[in-house]
Design a protein around this motif. Structure first.
Motif, PDB file in Angstrom:
ATOM      1  N   SER A  49       5.929  -3.292  -5.990  1.00  0.00           N
ATOM      2  CA  SER A  49       5.511  -1.901  -6.117  1.00  0.00           C
ATOM      3  C   SER A  49       5.072  -1.333  -4.775  1.00  0.00           C
ATOM      4  N   ARG A 107       3.264   2.663  -3.337  1.00  0.00           N
ATOM      5  CA  ARG A 107       2.886   4.042  -3.640  1.00  0.00           C
ATOM      6  C   ARG A 107       3.039   4.872  -2.373  1.00  0.00           C
ATOM      7  N   TYR A 111       2.066  12.142  -4.724  1.00  0.00           N
ATOM      8  CA  TYR A 111       2.282  10.699  -4.735  1.00  0.00           C
ATOM      9  C   TYR A 111       3.567  10.346  -5.462  1.00  0.00           C
ATOM     10  N   GLN A 155       4.518   6.785  -7.245  1.00  0.00           N
ATOM     11  CA  GLN A 155       4.279   5.392  -7.589  1.00  0.00           C
ATOM     12  C   GLN A 155       5.601   4.762  -7.974  1.00  0.00           C
TER      13      GLN A 155
END
Length: 128
Positions: free
Chosen positions: A16, A18, A79, A81
């Motif tokens: 992951s 962000r 943002y 994500q």
């Protein structure tokens, strides 16, 4: 009007990241804004965009269920994500908007060539 992306990097498949887009010089809450990406040898594409009115969002089919866009108007930041990253997500990611507020719809995200203000981009590399 200025957009500055950050948060890219090298991540393994399944990982992951962000991304952040810090904005300045305009009232973010009045503008649709989105994330776009360009992989080597490929055309730039709209990844995810968010409305300036009702918070509606668009995701390109390949990232639906994995990516989430959000906006913090009070902190002038947008943002992205990104979860369960895949090698095909490797690209330079840009945030973009317009010089004047325009009506938001899916086409706002699809027709990236009409977007007027771009950040410098942040590299995302997904590799083992």
């Amino acid at each position: 009007v200025q957009l500055v992306e950050s948060g890219g990097g090298l991540v393994q498949p399944g990982g992951s990241l962000r991304l952040s887009c810090a904005t300045s010089g305009f009232n973010l809450d009045r503008y649709p804004i989105g994330w776009f990406r360009q992989a080597p040898g490929k055309e730039r594409e709209g990844v995810s965009c968010i409305s300036n009115t009702d918070g509606s969002t668009y995701y390109t089919p390949s990232v639906r269920g994995r990516f989430t866009i959000s906006r913090d108007n009070a902190n002038h930041t947008v943002y992205l994500q990104m979860n369960d990253l895949k090698p095909e997500d490797t690209a330079v990611y840009y945030c973009a908007t317009d010089r004047i507020p325009r009506k938001y719809g899916i086409s706002w995200c699809l027709f990236y060539k009409y977007r007027e203000v771009w950040g410098q981009g942040t590299q995302v590399t997904v590799s083992s």
